[in-house]
Motif scaffolding. Sequence first.
Motif, short mmCIF file in Angstrom:
data_model
loop_
_atom_site.label_atom_id
_atom_site.label_comp_id
_atom_site.label_asym_id
_atom_site.label_seq_id
_atom_site.Cartn_x
_atom_site.Cartn_y
_atom_site.Cartn_z
N ARG A 28 58.90 82.02 29.78
CA ARG A 28 58.71 83.15 30.70
C ARG A 28 59.72 83.10 31.84
O ARG A 28 60.31 84.12 32.21
N GLU A 49 52.31 88.30 21.24
CA GLU A 49 51.89 88.77 22.56
C GLU A 49 52.92 88.39 23.62
O GLU A 49 53.24 89.17 24.52
N THR A 51 56.24 87.78 23.21
CA THR A 51 57.48 88.56 23.10
C THR A 51 57.27 90.00 23.55
O THR A 51 58.15 90.59 24.18
N ASP A 52 56.10 90.57 23.26
CA ASP A 52 55.80 91.93 23.75
C ASP A 52 55.78 91.95 25.28
O ASP A 52 56.32 92.88 25.90
N GLU A 53 55.20 90.92 25.86
CA GLU A 53 55.13 90.81 27.32
C GLU A 53 56.54 90.77 27.93
O GLU A 53 56.84 91.47 28.91
N ARG A 55 59.41 91.77 26.55
CA ARG A 55 60.12 93.03 26.32
C ARG A 55 59.64 94.13 27.26
O ARG A 55 60.44 94.92 27.77
N HIS A 56 58.32 94.18 27.50
CA HIS A 56 57.78 95.19 28.40
C HIS A 56 58.25 94.99 29.83
O HIS A 56 58.27 95.93 30.63
N SER A 57 58.64 93.74 30.14
CA SER A 57 59.16 93.45 31.48
C SER A 57 60.67 93.63 31.57
O SER A 57 61.29 93.33 32.59
N GLY A 58 61.28 94.12 30.49
CA GLY A 58 62.71 94.38 30.50
C GLY A 58 63.57 93.28 29.92
O GLY A 58 64.80 93.36 29.94
N GLU A 60 64.60 90.28 26.78
CA GLU A 60 64.87 90.26 25.35
C GLU A 60 64.29 88.97 24.76
O GLU A 60 64.53 87.88 25.27
#
Length: 364
Positions: A28, A49, A51-53, A55-58, A60
């Motif tokens: 993180r 979960e 990697t989605d977190e 990516r959603h924070s901008g 990669e």
Amino acid sequence: MSADLKPLEKQVVVVTGASSGIGLTTARMAADRGARVVVAARSEEALRELTDEIRHSGGEATYVVADVRDRDDVREIAATARDAYGGFDTWVNVAGAFLYGKLEETPVEDMRDQFDTNVWGLLYGSLEATNLLKDRGGAIINVGSVASDRAIPLQGSYSASKHAVEGFTDALRMELEQDGAPVSVTLVKPASIDTPYPDHAKNHMDEAATLPPPVYAPETVARAILDAAENPQRDVYVGGGAKGMAALGHYAAGVLDTVMEKLFVPMQKDDEAPRRDAPNNLDESTGDLEERGGIDRHVSETSAYTEASQRRSLTGLALAGLGAVGLALYARSRSKRRGEKSGERETEGRRSVESVAQTRRKRG
């Protein structure tokens, strides 16, 4: 040849054991600082979960479901990094398996399983990283422990595995230096860290397991790891207590033996009975995106010792002295608290006796 490491925001960072604790915190933090991350662990749900977190924070990120005990799984981590990002710049071996119990009461099969993760898994990861980085340059960062230098009773198998990690890491570093490879090889040695470690451990004691103080936040380790990803370092102790223990073990091994036997054995046992049916990370995946273990004692959020050592603002002798002083002050305060508690119990006992005596005199 010295390693010329990139700024973190220009790196691809591989982290094993990324579904909880130190690995999760490091992944993180690396993503927050701009690195592209490849995260690996056994729990696909947790990795998806995570990697989605990111990516959603901008950021990669990509993930690989992998058991580091399987060399083909480790090869798949490297292959995924190459396919997704063209390779990687830093490989961080965090994945670990945990055991509590006296050596004579711990099944040898459990010790062997622990070595498969802590030693062979780290070895596979290091060699896979070496295969790519010896040509392009980068960093290999292995997470050992203060137990790499100093064995801890009731965690004897874990200590043995971390001793092996130190030996392998040091040998790999020397061989790469001899070959002139532009690779930095770092061993990170944390003290007790507030992660789910005791909850995830397989426990062969009659009491629930806990961590001996002083305890540090997982962020202290993640910051140390990411500093080593940008600045070549040989090894890093996370927490002055870790350095103090290693120094005392080197210069006064017998004294530290006594400290361990008198203090560290009881300090690793909780008052509650162990949950024999609880999942443990020796036998199955337990990662559920938990960075901390929720320990009910003081947790140090920073380590002045580690920050000073990584800034290289103190000499090695001064750093060793600082760590030793920290450990001595802790032991002194621990002894004082125990004495105070003992005194309180004695006072309460005298008061109880006096109260009973007064009651009897009144009745008489």
